[in-house]
Design a protein around this motif. Structure first.
Motif, PDB file in Angstrom:
ATOM      1  N   GLU A  67      -0.567  -7.789   0.475  1.00 18.60           N
ATOM      2  CA  GLU A  67      -0.548  -6.461  -0.312  1.00 18.60           C
ATOM      3  C   GLU A  67      -1.160  -5.713   0.381  1.00 18.60           C
ATOM      4  N   TRP A  68      -0.858  -5.540   1.953  1.00 19.96           N
ATOM      5  CA  TRP A  68      -1.003  -4.143   2.564  1.00 19.96           C
ATOM      6  C   TRP A  68      -0.043  -3.491   2.387  1.00 19.96           C
ATOM      7  N   LEU A  69       1.454  -4.490   2.486  1.00 19.53           N
ATOM      8  CA  LEU A  69       2.826  -3.829   2.467  1.00 19.53           C
ATOM      9  C   LEU A  69       2.623  -3.061   1.197  1.00 19.53           C
ATOM     10  N   ASP A  70       2.351  -3.516  -0.010  1.00 20.14           N
ATOM     11  CA  ASP A  70       2.313  -3.445  -1.213  1.00 20.14           C
ATOM     12  C   ASP A  70       1.590  -2.050  -1.234  1.00 20.14           C
ATOM     13  N   LYS A  71       0.368  -1.881  -1.189  1.00 19.52           N
ATOM     14  CA  LYS A  71      -0.505  -0.764  -0.705  1.00 19.52           C
ATOM     15  C   LYS A  71      -0.022  -0.066  -0.624  1.00 19.52           C
ATOM     16  N   HIS A  72       1.203   0.204   1.050  1.00 20.08           N
ATOM     17  CA  HIS A  72       1.345   1.216   1.533  1.00 20.08           C
ATOM     18  C   HIS A  72       3.146   1.557   1.333  1.00 20.08           C
ATOM     19  N   HIS A  73       3.046   1.085   0.173  1.00 18.49           N
ATOM     20  CA  HIS A  73       4.595   1.105   0.578  1.00 18.49           C
ATOM     21  C   HIS A  73       5.342   2.237   0.646  1.00 18.49           C
ATOM     22  N   PHE A  74       4.803   3.695  -0.151  1.00 24.50           N
ATOM     23  CA  PHE A  74       5.527   5.024   0.495  1.00 24.50           C
ATOM     24  C   PHE A  74       5.518   5.766   1.833  1.00 24.50           C
ATOM     25  N   HIS A  75       4.266   4.750   2.692  1.00 27.81           N
ATOM     26  CA  HIS A  75       4.295   5.293   4.003  1.00 27.81           C
ATOM     27  C   HIS A  75       5.186   3.867   4.953  1.00 27.81           C
ATOM     28  N   PRO A  76       6.357   4.524   4.638  1.00 20.88           N
ATOM     29  CA  PRO A  76       7.380   2.887   5.872  1.00 20.88           C
ATOM     30  C   PRO A  76       6.562   3.395   7.484  1.00 20.88           C
ATOM     31  N   GLU A  77       6.420   4.728   7.534  1.00 20.89           N
ATOM     32  CA  GLU A  77       5.838   4.807   9.096  1.00 20.89           C
ATOM     33  C   GLU A  77       4.591   4.032  10.070  1.00 20.89           C
TER      34      GLU A  77
END
Length: 140
Positions: A67-77
Protein backbone atom coordinates in the motif's frame (compact mmCIF):
# COMPACT_ATOMS: atom_id res chain seq x y z
CA UNK A 1 29.13 -1.74 6.59
CA UNK A 2 26.79 1.11 7.56
CA UNK A 3 23.95 0.39 9.94
CA UNK A 4 20.55 0.97 8.31
CA UNK A 5 18.59 3.88 9.78
CA UNK A 6 15.18 2.38 8.90
CA UNK A 7 15.04 -1.42 8.92
CA UNK A 8 12.04 -3.60 8.05
CA UNK A 9 11.99 -7.26 9.07
CA UNK A 10 9.39 -9.09 7.00
CA UNK A 11 8.50 -12.72 6.60
CA UNK A 12 6.10 -15.57 7.04
CA UNK A 13 4.63 -16.59 10.41
CA UNK A 14 7.06 -18.24 12.83
CA UNK A 15 10.14 -17.23 10.79
CA UNK A 16 11.84 -15.57 13.78
CA UNK A 17 11.08 -11.93 12.95
CA UNK A 18 10.46 -10.93 16.56
CA UNK A 19 13.54 -12.77 17.83
CA UNK A 20 15.75 -11.15 15.19
CA UNK A 21 14.30 -7.68 15.74
CA UNK A 22 14.80 -7.94 19.51
CA UNK A 23 18.38 -9.13 18.94
CA UNK A 24 19.07 -6.14 16.70
CA UNK A 25 17.36 -3.67 19.02
CA UNK A 26 19.58 -4.86 21.88
CA UNK A 27 22.67 -4.10 19.83
CA UNK A 28 21.41 -0.96 18.12
CA UNK A 29 20.23 0.91 21.17
CA UNK A 30 19.55 4.06 19.15
CA UNK A 31 16.84 2.28 17.14
CA UNK A 32 13.21 2.29 18.25
CA UNK A 33 11.65 -1.18 17.98
CA UNK A 34 8.11 -1.25 16.59
CA UNK A 35 6.04 -4.44 16.62
CA UNK A 36 3.24 -4.34 14.07
CA UNK A 37 1.41 -7.68 14.04
CA UNK A 38 -1.80 -6.25 15.45
CA UNK A 39 -1.92 -2.88 13.73
CA UNK A 40 -4.23 -2.06 10.85
CA UNK A 41 -2.48 -1.92 7.49
CA UNK A 42 -3.50 1.71 6.95
CA UNK A 43 -1.80 2.75 10.19
CA UNK A 44 1.35 0.92 9.18
CA UNK A 45 1.53 2.82 5.90
CA UNK A 46 1.84 6.03 7.95
CA UNK A 47 4.50 4.49 10.20
CA UNK A 48 6.67 3.78 7.16
CA UNK A 49 6.88 7.55 6.58
CA UNK A 50 8.42 8.15 10.03
CA UNK A 51 12.06 9.22 10.16
CA UNK A 52 14.46 6.74 11.72
CA UNK A 53 16.17 5.25 13.42
CA UNK A 54 13.73 2.36 13.78
CA UNK A 55 13.33 -1.37 13.36
CA UNK A 56 9.85 -2.51 12.35
CA UNK A 57 8.70 -6.11 12.15
CA UNK A 58 5.53 -8.09 11.59
CA UNK A 59 3.62 -10.20 9.10
CA UNK A 60 1.18 -7.41 8.24
CA UNK A 61 4.02 -5.15 7.10
CA UNK A 62 4.26 -6.90 3.73
CA UNK A 63 0.75 -5.77 2.83
CA UNK A 64 1.40 -2.31 4.29
CA UNK A 65 4.52 -2.08 2.15
CA UNK A 66 2.44 -2.77 -0.97
CA UNK A 67 0.00 0.00 0.00
CA UNK A 68 2.88 2.38 0.78
CA UNK A 69 4.36 1.76 -2.67
CA UNK A 70 0.98 2.37 -4.29
CA UNK A 71 0.48 5.58 -2.27
CA UNK A 72 3.91 6.91 -3.29
CA UNK A 73 3.78 5.65 -6.88
CA UNK A 74 4.53 9.08 -8.33
CA UNK A 75 7.44 9.70 -5.94
CA UNK A 76 10.08 7.12 -6.91
CA UNK A 77 12.73 9.04 -4.97
CA UNK A 78 11.11 7.95 -1.67
CA UNK A 79 12.07 4.70 0.03
CA UNK A 80 9.94 2.78 2.55
CA UNK A 81 13.11 1.69 4.41
CA UNK A 82 16.88 1.63 4.01
CA UNK A 83 17.04 -2.16 4.30
CA UNK A 84 14.46 -4.94 4.29
CA UNK A 85 15.28 -8.35 5.72
CA UNK A 86 13.01 -11.00 4.18
CA UNK A 87 12.51 -14.21 6.18
CA UNK A 88 10.61 -16.76 4.02
CA UNK A 89 11.23 -19.91 6.07
CA UNK A 90 9.32 -20.76 9.27
CA UNK A 91 11.38 -22.17 12.14
CA UNK A 92 8.57 -24.50 13.26
CA UNK A 93 5.64 -26.26 11.61
CA UNK A 94 2.76 -24.00 10.61
CA UNK A 95 -0.95 -24.63 11.00
CA UNK A 96 -3.02 -24.82 7.81
CA UNK A 97 -4.16 -21.24 8.36
CA UNK A 98 -0.56 -20.06 8.85
CA UNK A 99 0.47 -21.94 5.70
CA UNK A 100 -2.22 -20.12 3.73
CA UNK A 101 -1.11 -16.80 5.22
CA UNK A 102 2.52 -17.57 4.35
CA UNK A 103 1.61 -18.36 0.74
CA UNK A 104 -0.27 -15.08 0.45
CA UNK A 105 2.57 -13.09 2.01
CA UNK A 106 5.10 -14.65 -0.37
CA UNK A 107 2.90 -13.68 -3.32
CA UNK A 108 2.63 -10.09 -2.08
CA UNK A 109 6.39 -9.99 -1.38
CA UNK A 110 7.17 -11.04 -4.95
CA UNK A 111 4.95 -8.22 -6.20
CA UNK A 112 6.79 -5.54 -4.17
CA UNK A 113 10.40 -6.75 -3.92
CA UNK A 114 11.59 -5.30 -7.22
CA UNK A 115 9.70 -2.06 -6.65
CA UNK A 116 11.58 -1.61 -3.37
CA UNK A 117 14.93 -2.39 -4.99
CA UNK A 118 14.18 0.08 -7.79
CA UNK A 119 13.77 2.79 -5.13
CA UNK A 120 17.17 1.93 -3.61
CA UNK A 121 16.04 -0.19 -0.68
CA UNK A 122 18.52 -2.94 0.09
CA UNK A 123 16.99 -6.45 0.32
CA UNK A 124 18.78 -8.90 2.57
CA UNK A 125 18.33 -12.24 4.32
CA UNK A 126 18.67 -13.22 7.95
CA UNK A 127 22.13 -14.59 7.14
CA UNK A 128 23.31 -11.08 6.23
CA UNK A 129 22.58 -9.88 9.76
CA UNK A 130 24.16 -12.83 11.55
CA UNK A 131 27.29 -12.79 9.42
CA UNK A 132 26.69 -16.22 7.92
CA UNK A 133 27.02 -14.66 4.48
CA UNK A 134 30.03 -12.71 3.19
CA UNK A 135 29.68 -8.98 3.67
CA UNK A 136 27.27 -9.42 6.55
CA UNK A 137 27.31 -9.07 10.31
CA UNK A 138 26.64 -5.39 10.78
CA UNK A 139 26.03 -6.06 14.48
CA UNK A 140 28.38 -8.05 16.66
Amino acid sequence: MPIPNRLLILGVPKAGKTTLSEHLADRLSSHRLIFTDYDAVGELVSLLDMPGPWIMEGVTLVRALREWLDKHHFHPELRPADTIIWMPDPKIALTKGQQNMAAGLCTVWESVRLRCQFRGTRIESEEWVTGQRPGGEFVK
